[in-house]
Design an enzyme around this catalytic site. Structure first.
Site, PDB file in Angstrom:
ATOM      1  N   HIS A  81     -43.704 -27.168 -23.498  1.00 19.38           N
ATOM      2  CA  HIS A  81     -42.863 -26.290 -22.693  1.00 19.38           C
ATOM      3  C   HIS A  81     -42.407 -27.036 -21.453  1.00 19.38           C
ATOM      4  CE1 HIS A  81     -41.470 -22.215 -21.695  1.00 19.38           C
ATOM      5  NE2 HIS A  81     -41.594 -22.621 -20.448  1.00 19.38           N
ATOM      6  N   ASP A 160     -43.742 -10.041 -19.803  1.00 16.13           N
ATOM      7  CA  ASP A 160     -43.035 -11.147 -19.135  1.00 16.13           C
ATOM      8  C   ASP A 160     -41.535 -10.913 -19.100  1.00 16.13           C
ATOM      9  OD1 ASP A 160     -42.889 -13.862 -17.928  1.00 16.13           O
ATOM     10  OD2 ASP A 160     -41.729 -14.261 -19.739  1.00 16.13           O
ATOM     11  N   ARG A 167     -38.125 -10.632 -11.251  1.00 18.63           N
ATOM     12  CA  ARG A 167     -38.306 -11.759 -10.317  1.00 18.63           C
ATOM     13  C   ARG A 167     -36.980 -12.419 -10.014  1.00 18.63           C
ATOM     14  NH1 ARG A 167     -41.983 -15.417 -13.447  1.00 18.63           N
ATOM     15  NH2 ARG A 167     -41.716 -16.838 -11.698  1.00 18.63           N
ATOM     16  N   SER A 182     -46.440 -16.543 -16.310  1.00 19.50           N
ATOM     17  CA  SER A 182     -45.283 -16.309 -17.179  1.00 19.50           C
ATOM     18  C   SER A 182     -45.266 -17.323 -18.330  1.00 19.50           C
ATOM     19  CB  SER A 182     -44.006 -16.422 -16.336  1.00 19.50           C
ATOM     20  OG  SER A 182     -42.855 -16.507 -17.133  1.00 19.50           O
ATOM     21  N   LYS A 186     -46.956 -16.739 -22.615  1.00 16.12           N
ATOM     22  CA  LYS A 186     -46.157 -16.938 -23.830  1.00 16.12           C
ATOM     23  C   LYS A 186     -46.790 -17.999 -24.733  1.00 16.12           C
ATOM     24  CE  LYS A 186     -42.633 -17.170 -20.984  1.00 16.12           C
ATOM     25  NZ  LYS A 186     -41.357 -17.262 -20.268  1.00 16.12           N
TER      26      LYS A 186
HETATM   27  N1  URA Z   1     -40.234 -20.568 -17.134  1.00 15.36           N
HETATM   28  C1  URA Z   1     -40.820 -19.402 -17.492  1.00 15.36           C
HETATM   29  O1  URA Z   1     -40.921 -19.077 -18.662  1.00 15.36           O
HETATM   30  N2  URA Z   1     -41.308 -18.604 -16.523  1.00 15.36           N
HETATM   31  C2  URA Z   1     -41.223 -18.908 -15.211  1.00 15.36           C
HETATM   32  O2  URA Z   1     -41.691 -18.141 -14.384  1.00 15.36           O
HETATM   33  C3  URA Z   1     -40.602 -20.117 -14.861  1.00 15.36           C
HETATM   34  C4  URA Z   1     -40.116 -20.934 -15.845  1.00 15.36           C
END
Ligand code: URA
Ligand code: CA
Length: 441
Positions: A81, A160, A167, A182, A186
């Site tokens: 990621h 999320d 946010r 966040s 995931k």
């Molecule tokens: N990527 C995400 O999935 N969440 C965040 O808060 C920042 C970057």
């Protein structure tokens, strides 16, 4: 316990209990909870912080608001990621290379918003490509082909989705515990055992300093370890776009160029650094040097490109794009951007270059905007290069010529020139594992 008490506690800077945090995560996934109360708590967390225990607790509670996958892929499931960048197509380079080495990758990706690109939008520029697949289908593809790149399904971490959207409009994105929970919620829900995090630092990234990136990385590694996952974070360069191509089909083209051996440079180098860690977490290599040798062999013998073709076909796309780039969407016109001065390039503001591509139609301004897959730009110069007045620094790929002037001005405004020579940019700044943090200078 009611929600106002939770807001009250964090407002006063107290630590939240696991029960209070769980109430918050469940509220975020519930239609009945009010946006304004969630937003008030987000701001209290942004201002007063959360410690490692609270952040890990929030992550797990968020992950549990939806499905928790246990994908049977016939090996160790690994994922990677990135916190988001510009010209950042490492996924399309390294996922097929890792799979060609025997790795099993389910890559869950997002769409672009604002100036950063999203892998899912890039993939959709390939004719026929399906990126919204049911869970059983993408797990089956990962098992059979070795890799699959899919969008986040609505069953995964509904908390999320709501919190991220809030946010975005309440100035609470830049909070280390909120970013960490966040991203990691995931990753935990997606079922990866090995997780490689690419934490970007620089002008085009959410985090602007190496120190902030190290703090975020340590928090994410800690969360993963508490849930029994293996996590490595690399802090990498985003002081200029990583690759030279910015735009959806253009970035697919660059990934294919890299996998075909026609292009190398920072995009390949960062893809290899991340791919090495994925092979180590897959238990397919003992160390970075042997992992790199495996990846380079699959690059050189064409099996990385063959794996990309196979994955595209498995997801319904036209795999012939790997051999014939003209099958990708093409912009109607190409326009050069000419330097207005002489000098050595000392910085290329990645966010501004991303906004230039966005202004041509490559990105969205709101979630409802439709992107144009063909448009974008190619940078011909990088930090450290010398340019002469009148020399082409970039080429715009344009469908609507009235956007070109804005884009050209943004590109030129992104470039800082200096009189004296400049070194090329450093790519890797630090590596964070559960045992240690190593910084590179
Ligand atoms: N990527 C995400 O999935 N969440 C965040 O808060 C920042 C970057
Ligand atoms: Ca990305």
């Amino acid at each position: 316990m009611d929600f106002i008490e939770v807001i009250e506690s964090k407002k006063l800077g107290k630590k939240l209990t696991d029960e209070q945090i769980d109430l918050f995560a469940r509220a975020a996934a519930s239609k009945d909870a009010k946006d304004y109360q969630l937003a008030a708590l987000l701001m209290a967390i942004r201002l007063n912080g959360m410690d490692a225990r609270e952040t890990a607790s929030l992550t797990i509670s968020m992950a549990r608001t939806g499905d928790m996958l246990k994908p049977d892929v016939g090996g160790i499931p690994v994922d990677k990621h990135s916190t988001g960048g510009v010209g950042d197509t490492t996924t399309l380079v390294l996922v097929p290379l890792v799979a060609a080495c025997g790795g099993k990758v389910i890559k869950m990706s997002g769409r672009g918003l604002g100036h950063t690109g999203g892998t899912i939008d890039k993939m959709e520029s390939i004719p026929g490509m399906r990126v919204e697949l049911p869970e059983e289908e993408f797990i089956a593809i990962a098992r059979r082909v070795g890799c699959c790149v899919v969008g986040q399904t609505s069953e995964l971490v509904p908390a999320d989705k709501r919190l991220y959207a809030l946010r975005d409009v309440t100035a609470t994105v830049d909070s280390i515990p909120l970013i960490a929970s966040s991203i990691m919620s995931k990753k935990l829900a997606g079922g990866a055992q090995g997780i490689v995090l690419d934490v970007k630092v620089g002008s085009g990234a959410i985090m602007k300093t190496v120190e902030q990136c190290i703090a975020l990385s340590q928090m994410m590694v800690d969360i993963g370890v508490r849930s029994g996952r293996d996590v490595v974070a690399l802090i990498t360069h985003m002081y200029e776009p990583l690759g030279s191509h910015v735009g959806n089909a253009l970035e697919v083209r660059e990934a294919i160029d890299v996998l075909s051996g026609r292009t190398s440079g920072p995009l390949l180098e960062v893809s290899l650094l991340l791919g090495e860690q994925m092979l180590i977490l897959s238990r397919l290599a003992d160390d970075a040097a042997s992992a790199r040798a495996m990846l380079l062999k699959k690059l050189e013998d064409g099996s990385g490109l063959a794996k990309l073709r196979e994955m595209i076909q498995a997801q319904g796309g036209d795999g012939r794009v790997c051999d014939n780039l003209s099958l990708l969407p093409q912009a109607q016109a190409q326009m050069p951007v000419l330097s207005r001065a002489d000098g050595h390039i000392s910085a290329v503001d990645a966010e501004t270059v991303g906004r230039a591509a966005q202004s041509l139609g490559a990105g969205r301004r709101t979630k409802e905007d439709i992107i144009d897959p063909a448009v974008g730009l190619v940078m011909h110069k990088r930090i450290g290069d010398f340019v002469c007045r009148g020399e082409t620094v970039a080429t715009l790929f344009v469908n609507d010529p009235k956007n070109a002037k804005t884009a050209a001005d943004l590109v030129l405004g992104a470039i800082t020139l200096s009189d004296g020579p400049v070194k090329t940019a450093q790519l890797l700044f630090a590596q964070v594992t559960k045992d240690r943090t190593v910084t590179y200078t």
